[in-house]
Design a protein around this motif. Structure first.
Motif, mmCIF file in Angstrom:
data_model
loop_
_atom_site.group_PDB
_atom_site.id
_atom_site.type_symbol
_atom_site.label_atom_id
_atom_site.label_comp_id
_atom_site.label_asym_id
_atom_site.label_seq_id
_atom_site.Cartn_x
_atom_site.Cartn_y
_atom_site.Cartn_z
ATOM 1 N N GLN A 9 0.834 -1.202 0.000
ATOM 2 C CA GLN A 9 0.000 0.000 0.000
ATOM 3 C C GLN A 9 0.868 1.251 0.000
ATOM 4 O O GLN A 9 0.602 2.218 -0.729
ATOM 5 C CB GLN A 9 -0.887 -0.036 1.260
ATOM 6 C CG GLN A 9 -1.729 1.184 1.492
ATOM 7 C CD GLN A 9 -2.707 1.402 0.383
ATOM 8 O OE1 GLN A 9 -3.235 0.461 -0.182
ATOM 9 N NE2 GLN A 9 -2.926 2.648 0.033
ATOM 10 N N VAL A 10 1.929 1.197 0.812
ATOM 11 C CA VAL A 10 2.814 2.364 0.885
ATOM 12 C C VAL A 10 3.499 2.588 -0.453
ATOM 13 O O VAL A 10 3.606 3.723 -0.933
ATOM 14 C CB VAL A 10 3.846 2.164 2.020
ATOM 15 C CG1 VAL A 10 4.956 3.170 1.916
ATOM 16 C CG2 VAL A 10 3.169 2.268 3.358
ATOM 17 N N VAL A 12 2.394 1.822 -3.373
ATOM 18 C CA VAL A 12 1.431 2.357 -4.333
ATOM 19 C C VAL A 12 1.182 3.834 -4.063
ATOM 20 O O VAL A 12 1.118 4.652 -4.985
ATOM 21 C CB VAL A 12 0.105 1.569 -4.276
ATOM 22 C CG1 VAL A 12 -0.945 2.236 -5.129
ATOM 23 C CG2 VAL A 12 0.305 0.156 -4.750
ATOM 24 N N SER A 13 1.061 4.194 -2.773
ATOM 25 C CA SER A 13 0.806 5.614 -2.465
ATOM 26 C C SER A 13 1.958 6.491 -2.909
ATOM 27 O O SER A 13 1.757 7.537 -3.531
ATOM 28 C CB SER A 13 0.632 5.832 -0.969
ATOM 29 O OG SER A 13 -0.195 4.897 -0.427
ATOM 30 N N VAL A 14 3.158 6.056 -2.558
ATOM 31 C CA VAL A 14 4.322 6.889 -2.882
ATOM 32 C C VAL A 14 4.454 7.072 -4.381
ATOM 33 O O VAL A 14 4.551 8.187 -4.909
ATOM 34 C CB VAL A 14 5.606 6.238 -2.319
ATOM 35 C CG1 VAL A 14 6.825 6.897 -2.888
ATOM 36 C CG2 VAL A 14 5.622 6.328 -0.817
ATOM 37 N N GLY A 16 2.255 6.522 -6.635
ATOM 38 C CA GLY A 16 1.078 7.216 -7.169
ATOM 39 C C GLY A 16 1.205 8.725 -7.055
ATOM 40 O O GLY A 16 0.876 9.470 -7.990
ATOM 41 N N ARG A 92 -0.026 -1.043 -9.231
ATOM 42 C CA ARG A 92 -1.483 -1.101 -9.106
ATOM 43 C C ARG A 92 -2.020 -2.432 -9.584
ATOM 44 O O ARG A 92 -2.965 -2.979 -9.019
ATOM 45 C CB ARG A 92 -2.130 0.030 -9.906
ATOM 46 C CG ARG A 92 -2.207 1.293 -9.121
ATOM 47 C CD ARG A 92 -3.130 2.278 -9.765
ATOM 48 N NE ARG A 92 -2.519 3.584 -9.665
ATOM 49 C CZ ARG A 92 -2.034 4.260 -10.680
ATOM 50 N NH1 ARG A 92 -2.129 3.787 -11.893
ATOM 51 N NH2 ARG A 92 -1.457 5.418 -10.482
ATOM 52 N N GLY A 93 -1.412 -2.938 -10.663
ATOM 53 C CA GLY A 93 -1.827 -4.239 -11.160
ATOM 54 C C GLY A 93 -1.631 -5.321 -10.121
ATOM 55 O O GLY A 93 -2.497 -6.179 -9.906
ATOM 56 N N GLN A 95 -1.558 -4.854 -6.894
ATOM 57 C CA GLN A 95 -2.508 -4.637 -5.805
ATOM 58 C C GLN A 95 -3.893 -5.146 -6.181
ATOM 59 O O GLN A 95 -4.584 -5.766 -5.388
ATOM 60 C CB GLN A 95 -2.576 -3.150 -5.490
ATOM 61 C CG GLN A 95 -3.074 -2.875 -4.110
ATOM 62 C CD GLN A 95 -3.197 -1.391 -3.864
ATOM 63 O OE1 GLN A 95 -3.484 -0.620 -4.763
ATOM 64 N NE2 GLN A 95 -2.990 -0.985 -2.638
ATOM 65 N N ASP A 96 -4.289 -4.886 -7.433
ATOM 66 C CA ASP A 96 -5.623 -5.345 -7.852
ATOM 67 C C ASP A 96 -5.682 -6.849 -7.955
ATOM 68 O O ASP A 96 -6.702 -7.458 -7.667
ATOM 69 C CB ASP A 96 -5.977 -4.744 -9.211
ATOM 70 C CG ASP A 96 -6.266 -3.258 -9.107
ATOM 71 O OD1 ASP A 96 -6.252 -2.587 -10.146
ATOM 72 O OD2 ASP A 96 -6.491 -2.801 -7.967
ATOM 73 N N HIS A 98 -4.558 -9.029 -6.202
ATOM 74 C CA HIS A 98 -4.694 -9.788 -4.965
ATOM 75 C C HIS A 98 -6.148 -10.040 -4.618
ATOM 76 O O HIS A 98 -6.459 -10.828 -3.749
ATOM 77 C CB HIS A 98 -3.936 -9.110 -3.817
ATOM 78 C CG HIS A 98 -4.792 -8.253 -2.943
ATOM 79 N ND1 HIS A 98 -4.924 -6.906 -3.120
ATOM 80 C CD2 HIS A 98 -5.556 -8.555 -1.888
ATOM 81 C CE1 HIS A 98 -5.717 -6.416 -2.212
ATOM 82 N NE2 HIS A 98 -6.124 -7.387 -1.428
ATOM 83 N N GLN B 30 -7.839 5.903 -4.043
ATOM 84 C CA GLN B 30 -6.378 5.988 -4.113
ATOM 85 C C GLN B 30 -5.940 7.061 -5.094
ATOM 86 O O GLN B 30 -5.006 7.816 -4.843
ATOM 87 C CB GLN B 30 -5.838 4.621 -4.539
ATOM 88 C CG GLN B 30 -4.347 4.481 -4.473
ATOM 89 C CD GLN B 30 -3.823 4.627 -3.079
ATOM 90 O OE1 GLN B 30 -4.337 4.030 -2.153
ATOM 91 N NE2 GLN B 30 -2.834 5.464 -2.915
ATOM 92 N N SER B 34 -3.717 10.287 -4.309
ATOM 93 C CA SER B 34 -2.464 10.536 -5.024
ATOM 94 C C SER B 34 -2.475 11.901 -5.670
ATOM 95 O O SER B 34 -1.464 12.626 -5.646
ATOM 96 C CB SER B 34 -2.257 9.488 -6.120
ATOM 97 O OG SER B 34 -2.153 8.223 -5.560
#
Lengths: 575, 235
Positions: A9-10, A12-14, A16, A92-93, A95-96, A98, B30, B34
């Protein structure tokens, strides 16, 4: 369970957040970002690396991504924004995906996936590039060779620049850069020229603020951004002396009156030195330091031109390319032969121009504002870095994979034609991504279809963003491309007449055709997957209060002193 | 989790309808976060190496060294589309500050309120009541590193269907369960009325426009608090 989700998650946030920063600047239709400082300085840029370096990033993952981006940019000169986009899309791919698993990704699961993606980058990517994309590229270029022949370099430069500067600037800059390349490469072969320009770019260009970009030009000779202290018009080949020390260095500031005639003594030493210069028939002196006034007087009297405070690296560069000879009795003095010396004016400043016997030219880059100037310089430097990477990867390919006609390319001038025929270049605008996407999804021999699918889906983010202003257009382009490919595959199997590959031309009726390097794009994907591997293998982030110094012994001392709330700032990687 | 066995048995199927919705909603949230973070980074905010304790978003720090969580501050409180979100937010922060500065510490009953004051009528409480209600809960515990908006915010439980409207129970344990302690309600009411009276008096003597505006917003906040208290008493 908390840790494993946090890690992904971290990431992806960073990534992103970084993606949103560079999103607005991608592609020919992208804009620029204006940075201002409290002191009033401004910086207008759309260069990915500059953008990201200007942000305040304290998060360790963000800094790691930035390091990867800079390393990649240094190697290829290409694709910093695309790097971030692709990285974000792959994350993101993951993450999705999962959602389809029985549970969320565990840390070992993520590491396993990272390793598998690295394996894909080594095996499947290599296979597809060699056996599918390169033949496509070479076929494409041979079909359209009537438009491309002789122009490959121009199109490569054009393709690179058009995505990075505004349209008005792109044309001018492309012309200037091509002219620069052609002038420098007069008596060298292409690979050497590119290597020379790339490694010495800082000496081969001069920047001028306050003029429009259209005033950029190529000047013969080496431009030194200093004015002559003493100037005499001189003709023809001249002997020049390069000085790394000051003549009056001997005891100028120390007055110890041991002898009454001490001052006279130093003066006579100086006179002797200067007389010996006259004997050598030196007419120009290039000094890296400031010379005393008496030397200037002497130069004026003897009609010798003097240039002071030249940058030391530039002087060394000059002595290297002109094969300077060091004087036997003076280690810090060197003699060179110059073709001519001139005094010139650039935007209100007077500069010196030294003519060389080799085909030395200087690229003068102009821009109205310092930020734009910086961007222009970055783009120009990037062009030659990209060309260097392309020629290096082409020359390093094992001989049996190159066709016969390109065997003797290295010695001939036509490196670019050879690269084109061997399938080293491909049209800009997402061709590589479409091809790779298609072949990754249809790769039957792959032993890891899930990773291939992940990568394939993520690759489409780049063309999708390029055509973001018109999503339907993107879909049309994709459909047209897939039809082209299907026809090509079919005729390859049936070995009938080759279809005309329209893709690449159809979408660029309004814009000029451009080419990009296949090896550069492949390197981008590899670099992204390597960075992804580093990100996903982060087991824990540990924070320290104070800066880490190098050397383990000091680290232990800091450890004892502080009482961190959480633990220390390293990244435990576990490959 | 068995790795290789999982992978061998695993065959990728396209996601189902429900899964798609969840993915979609989560991705939208998200993306919003972002985008906000990207905008703040370009404004000169610093991306810290810490995450927000409530929602796990990465914290930003502005030039005045104040920490800021985009999800808590902006995303989850951005409900009322008629008012400009920032103005409402700023006004509420001021009201809260004032209440916290003026009010004595309420008696803490030891137990944190187990139910968020959300589901009184079964509907989510809109933001302007939420702020006042949070003022009633009392000051957040002193050790809070993040700014005052913490009591209102957050998305620790975040069903994707309703991403922006829920709140977590207050972090401190000084809140009180309002339903069962009528003396507390009445004393709270008294305190609010007292402040209302004081604010009215101050308003009559207020000299500057700024002070008048602040006092008016305090009065509004008090009125809303009273309304919420009445609702609580009635239910």
């Amino acid at each position: 369970m908390q840790e494993e989700c946090v890690s992904l998650q971290v990431c992806v946030s960073v990534v992103g957040a970084l993606e949103c920063v560079v999103r607005r600047c991608l592609g020919p239709d992208g804009g620029s970002v204006l940075f201002t400082r409290d002191t009033g300085e401004t910086l207008i840029t759309r260069h990915g690396q500059r953008l990201l370096s200007a942000l305040h990033l304290q998060h360790p993952m963000a800094r790691m991504v930035l390091d990867c981006v800079c390393a990649h940019a240094k190697a290829t000169g290409d694709g910093t924004k695309s790097f971030i986009f692709l990285l974000a899309a792959v994350l993101r791919g993951i993450q999705d995906s999962h959602m389809h698993r029985k549970g969320s990704w565990s840390v070992p699961g993520l590491r396993n996936l990272a390793n598998r993606l690295m394996a894909v980058s080594r095996k499947e990517l290599e296979d597809i590039t060699t056996h599918k994309i390169t033949p496509y590229a070479s076929l494409y270029c041979s079909l359209h060779s009537y438009k491309l022949e002789g122009n490959v370099l121009d199109l490569l430069i054009g393709g690179y620049i058009s995505g990075r500067v505004g349209i008005g600037q792109a044309d001018v800059l492309k012309q200037v850069l091509c002219e620069f390349y052609h002038k420098v490469s007069k008596d060298q072969n292409a690979a050497e020229t590119i290597s020379f320009i790339h490694s010495n770019f800082s000496f081969l260009h001069t920047t001028v603020t306050g003029l429009p970009i259209g005033c950029s030009e190529v000047i013969e000779g080496l431009v030194v951004t200093r004015d002559w202290s003493v100037w005499t018009e001189l003709e023809g080949p001249i002997k020049a002396l390069i000085l790394y020390e000051s003549f009056g260095a001997v005891g100028e500031n120390i007055f110890v009156c041991i002898q009454r005639d001490y001052v006279l003594c130093t003066e006579s030493i100086m006179k002797q030195k200067l007389a010996s210069l006259l004997d050598l028939q030196v007419h120009v002196i290039l000094s890296s330091v400031k010379q005393p006034e008496s030397v200037l007087q002497w130069a004026r009297l003897n009609r010798i031109s003097l240039l002071e405070c030249v940058d030391l690296p530039q002087l060394e560069f000059l002595s290297n390319i002109s094969t300077a000879e060091t004087l036997p009795h003076a280690a810090l003095q060197q003699l060179v032969m110059l073709k001519y010396c001139r005094r010139m004016q650039l935007s209100g400043h007077r500069y010196a121009c030294l003519g060389m016997f080799s085909h030395m030219h200087t690229l003068v880059l102009c821009a109205p504002a310092p930020g734009l100037l910086d961007q222009t310089v970055c783009v120009s430097q990037g062009v030659f870095a990209m060309l260097q990477h392309l020629s290096e990867s082409f020359c390093q390919k094992p001989a049996n994979t190159r066709s016969d006609q390109s065997q003797n390319v290295l010695s001939s001038q036509d490196l670019w034609g050879g690269i084109m025929h061997a399938g080293g270049v491909i049209p800009v605008g997402g061709t590589f991504e479409f091809l790779l996407h298609h072949y990754l999804l249809n790769e039957r021999k792959s032993c890891d279809p899930e990773s291939c699918r992940l990568l394939a889906e993520a690759l489409l983010c780049l063309p999708r963003t390029l055509y973001a202003h018109n999503h339907r257009r993107f879909l049309n382009i994709q459909i047209r491309f897939l039809n082209d490919l299907k026809r090509w595959d079919k005729t390859k199997e049936q070995e009938s007449e080759m279809p005309e590959l329209k893709f690449g031309f159809g979408l660029s009726e309004s814009s000029a055709l451009g080419l990009e390097s296949v090896s550069g794009k492949k390197q981008l994907v590899v670099s992204v997957l390597q960075c992804l591997h580093r990100l996903l293998c982060v087991g824990a982030i540990l924070h320290t209060r104070s800066l880490l110094r190098t050397g383990l012994q000091t680290y232990d001392e800091e450890d004892e002193e502080e009482k961190p709330e959480r633990s220390d700032f390293t990244q435990s990687t576990d490959a | 989790m068995a790795l290789n066995a999982d992978d061998e048995d695993f065959e990728w199927e396209p996601p189902s309808e429900a899964e798609m919705k969840v993915i979609q909603a989560r991705r939208e949230r998200q993306d919003k976060i972002s985008k906000l973070m990207g905008d703040y980074l370009l404004k000169g905010y610093k991306m810290l190496g810490e995450c927000c304790e409530l929602c796990g978003t990465i914290l930003l720090q502005d030039k005045q060294k104040k920490n800021y969580c985009v999800a808590c501050q902006e995303l989850d409180s951005d409900i009322d589309k008629d008012n400009p979100a920032l103005n409402a937010q700023a006004a509420l922060s001021q009201v809260r500050e004032r209440q916290l500065a003026i009010q004595p510490l309420p008696e803490s009953n030891g137990a944190s309120s187990s139910e968020p004051p959300l589901s009184i009528t079964g509907q989510p409480r809109p933001e302007h009541c939420e702020g006042a209600a949070s003022g009633l809960r009392g000051p957040p515990p002193a050790v809070q590193p993040t700014p005052l908006a913490v009591p209102t915010a957050s998305s620790t439980f975040l069903p994707p269907a309703n991403p922006a409207l829920q709140t977590a129970p207050p972090v401190g344990s000084s809140g009180s369960t309002l339903l069962h302690h009528h003396p507390t309600l009445s004393s709270a009411e008294e305190a609010v009325l007292h402040k209302l009276r004081w604010a009215t008096q101050e308003l009559q003597h207020a000299a500057s426009v700024e002070a008048s505006i602040q006092l008016c917003s305090l009065i509004r906040g008090c009125a809303e608090s009273l309304r919420s208290l009445k609702e609580l008493q009635l239910s």
